[in-house]
Scaffold this motif. Structure first.
Motif, mmCIF file in Angstrom:
data_model
loop_
_atom_site.group_PDB
_atom_site.id
_atom_site.type_symbol
_atom_site.label_atom_id
_atom_site.label_comp_id
_atom_site.label_asym_id
_atom_site.label_seq_id
_atom_site.Cartn_x
_atom_site.Cartn_y
_atom_site.Cartn_z
ATOM 1 N N THR A 149 24.280 33.542 36.700
ATOM 2 C CA THR A 149 25.220 32.414 37.124
ATOM 3 C C THR A 149 26.415 32.058 37.007
ATOM 4 O O THR A 149 27.336 33.475 36.675
ATOM 5 N N SER B 284 21.063 34.593 48.832
ATOM 6 C CA SER B 284 22.044 33.691 48.428
ATOM 7 C C SER B 284 23.457 33.363 49.308
ATOM 8 O O SER B 284 23.395 34.212 50.105
ATOM 9 N N ALA C 52 30.589 30.456 46.261
ATOM 10 C CA ALA C 52 29.756 29.381 45.269
ATOM 11 C C ALA C 52 30.728 28.857 44.573
ATOM 12 O O ALA C 52 32.279 28.960 44.503
ATOM 13 N N ASN D 266 31.083 24.723 41.740
ATOM 14 C CA ASN D 266 31.152 23.983 41.503
ATOM 15 C C ASN D 266 31.120 22.524 41.242
ATOM 16 O O ASN D 266 30.898 21.490 40.706
ATOM 17 N N LYS E 128 17.446 27.812 37.864
ATOM 18 C CA LYS E 128 18.016 28.373 38.852
ATOM 19 C C LYS E 128 17.407 29.231 39.611
ATOM 20 O O LYS E 128 16.200 30.445 40.196
ATOM 21 N N ASN F 61 20.801 29.398 45.367
ATOM 22 C CA ASN F 61 21.749 28.705 46.002
ATOM 23 C C ASN F 61 22.092 28.085 45.205
ATOM 24 O O ASN F 61 22.691 26.850 45.650
ATOM 25 N N ALA F 62 21.775 27.815 43.372
ATOM 26 C CA ALA F 62 21.532 26.736 42.877
ATOM 27 C C ALA F 62 21.258 26.958 41.262
ATOM 28 O O ALA F 62 20.353 27.722 41.380
ATOM 29 N N GLU F 63 21.933 26.634 40.314
ATOM 30 C CA GLU F 63 22.112 26.447 39.303
ATOM 31 C C GLU F 63 22.114 25.648 38.273
ATOM 32 O O GLU F 63 23.277 25.067 38.167
ATOM 33 N N VAL G 273 26.480 23.401 35.848
ATOM 34 C CA VAL G 273 25.732 23.552 37.218
ATOM 35 C C VAL G 273 26.663 23.705 38.467
ATOM 36 O O VAL G 273 27.648 24.259 37.973
ATOM 37 N N THR G 274 25.863 24.584 39.321
ATOM 38 C CA THR G 274 27.027 25.100 41.071
ATOM 39 C C THR G 274 26.218 25.356 41.186
ATOM 40 O O THR G 274 24.549 25.228 41.344
ATOM 41 N N PHE G 275 26.614 25.237 42.822
ATOM 42 C CA PHE G 275 26.103 25.988 43.690
ATOM 43 C C PHE G 275 26.295 26.728 45.242
ATOM 44 O O PHE G 275 27.587 26.574 45.037
ATOM 45 N N LYS G 276 25.886 27.109 45.750
ATOM 46 C CA LYS G 276 26.347 28.184 46.731
ATOM 47 C C LYS G 276 26.029 27.678 47.739
ATOM 48 O O LYS G 276 25.056 26.811 48.410
#
Length: 479
Positions: A29, A47, A51, A53, A394, A397-399, A439-442
């Motif tokens: 992550t 990916s 990245a 948040n 996960k 591209n998102a977690e 929480v994060t995104f790509k």
């Protein structure tokens, strides 16, 4: 409740971190890559390139309390009174409190190089670190004179504690030198905004019951950072009043038998507190008035503050961050013939650099498709065993993840806050509050190898560490 917390904050004040957050190890992550800088957060051909948040919270909060004070403090917090029957007098019984907050407000990384599998990132975070020891008698004091059978006591408030809070702005760089070896660094600028440390060498209490008062005497040292005026919410904003710096570094090594080893030095740094900061070499006495009334908590706080803030000396001082050295070993196993369930345990040994904290942890994640359940067991040098859990979703591209390193103790405290008498009056090996969330995104273009690319990629040059490695050791043998 405000008065209760204010009173405890000086006489019993205990806030340097010991709490750990192990469940994110080897998850890939964005949080993992900033905490363990040699870890990758991107997967080529899956990916996207960036990245972030998006200012959504990524944080961990963990604390624990040991000793006989657990029940009295819980009854005061949740029921409004102290139950002091299990406190021991004259036996040098001490309670230990440790706490840590790590809050990432900005986390951003970009994938920069296919040849070196290189990533660069920036982050901003806020940390609070604390630890301390306080006696059973210190808690009983807030319940008034009825808890004390005698009228004179010596050295029952010889407590100690530190608290430090600061902002951290970091630049990170990670590069894979070859198929078995990756390195990462995290360089940080620190901006301190709060520091307190108290060490009580000698103390005495004399109770004057006819006049409903007591006389508190203490000698010791108290340090406090400079704040213009009284401390307000405005003082949480970053300033250059208390500058500092820190470095983190990590190495990842994959062995021939498919073990993944990590070696990390985390946030090794120092803060120089303003030359207008204060050190008090106190040796004084003050009166606690209205000792048996509802005002006693505030009066105790005021008396302790008056004693501690004597013999003032202005001057800067330097403090260390709670750096850690960690070693981990990880290996992945498939639990079924169809390779749908993956088990990837990690053994971690963590040692505080400047303090005595040492923890051994075993992280047990089980993954199916995009879902992971993690069970963590940890044991530290204070002989505290903790069991934790994490749920994570996960994709490339998102977690999203949420969990606790001390699941049962945190649950017990939640039930106590809901006024469960069985949990409020439960004197366990320790009480804890522990939670983490992220929480994060790509986004951006897809990272593609040249043979898979949907467009003609630009030339990829070797990364900085790989060029330096090749010059020292020559061309590496990859396998």
């Amino acid at each position: 409740m405000k008065k209760f917390l204010l009173a405890l904050s000086l006489l019993l004040f205990t806030l340097h971190s010991f709490g750990q957050q192990f469940s994110q190890y080897n998850t890939g992550t964005l949080y993992d890559s900033f905490e363990n800088p040699s870890r990758a957060s991107f997967t080529p051909d899956s990916s996207r390139k960036y990245a972030f948040n998006f200012f959504l919270p990524n944080f961990s909060v963990n604390s624990f309390l040991t000793g006989n004070s657990q029940v009295p403090l819980k009854t005061r917090a949740f029921l409004g009174n102290y139950t002091t029957t299990n406190l021991k007098f004259g036996e040098n019984r001490f309670n230990r409190f440790n706490a840590n907050i790590n809050y990432y407000s900005i986390m951003y990384k970009a994938y920069t190089n296919l040849d070196g599998d290189a990533e660069i990132g920036i982050s901003t975070q806020t940390k609070a670190e604390g630890r301390g020891l306080f006696s059973d008698e210190s808690v009983a004091l807030f319940n008034g004179p009825t808890a004390f059978a005698d009228d004179h006591y010596d050295n029952i408030f010889n407590n100690s504690g530190t608290y430090q809070a600061y902002h951290q702005v970091s630049f990170s760089y990670r590069e894979k030198i070859n198929k078995k070896f990756a390195v990462g660094v995290k360089l940080s600028a620190l901006m301190g905004f709060r520091y307190q440390k108290i060490d009580v060498a000698t103390s005495a209490l004399d109770i004057d019951r006819p006049n409903d008062q007591a006389f508190l005497s203490m000698t010791g040292k108290y340090k406090l950072n400079y704040v213009p005026g009284g401390f307000t919410t405005h003082d949480y904003l970053p300033t250059l009043r208390n500058p500092g710096a820190a470095i983190g570094a990590g190495v990842s090594l994959r062995t021939r038998d498919a073990f993944n080893l990590q070696f990390n030095v985390k946030d090794l740094g120092f803060i120089r507190w303003s030359s207008r900061s204060t050190t008090y070499d106190f040796a004084s006495m003050d009166t606690i008035s209205a000792f048996s009334t509802s005002r006693r908590e505030r009066n105790i706080y005021e008396a302790a503050k008056n004693v501690a803030k004597t013999n003032e000396v202005l001057g800067s001082f330097v403090t260390a961050t709670n750096a850690k050295f960690e070693i981990s070993a990880n290996k992945t196993y498939w639990l079924d013939y169809n390779s749908q369930y993956r088990y990837s345990p990690t053994l971690i040994l963590s040692k505080e650099v400047f303090f005595d904290g040492f923890t051994a942890a075993l992280v047990n994640p089980i993954t199916h498709n995009n879902y992971t359940l993690t069970f963590t067991t940890a044991y530290n040098n204070y002989k505290l065993l903790s069991l934790g859990g994490q749920f994570m979703i996960k994709t490339p591209n998102a977690e999203f993840f949420i969990g606790s390193e001390r699941l049962f103790q945190t649950g017990s405290l939640v039930l106590a806050s809901a006024k469960s008498n069985s949990q409020i009056n439960r004197n366990a090996s320790y009480t804890a509050a522990d939670i983490f969330l992220g929480v994060t995104f790509k986004f951006g273009p897809l990272i593609e190898h040249p043979l898979n690319a949907s467009f003609i990629p630009i030339e990829n040059k070797p990364g900085f560490f790989k060029r330096m490695f090749s010059r020292i050791f020559g061309k590496d043998d990859e396998y």
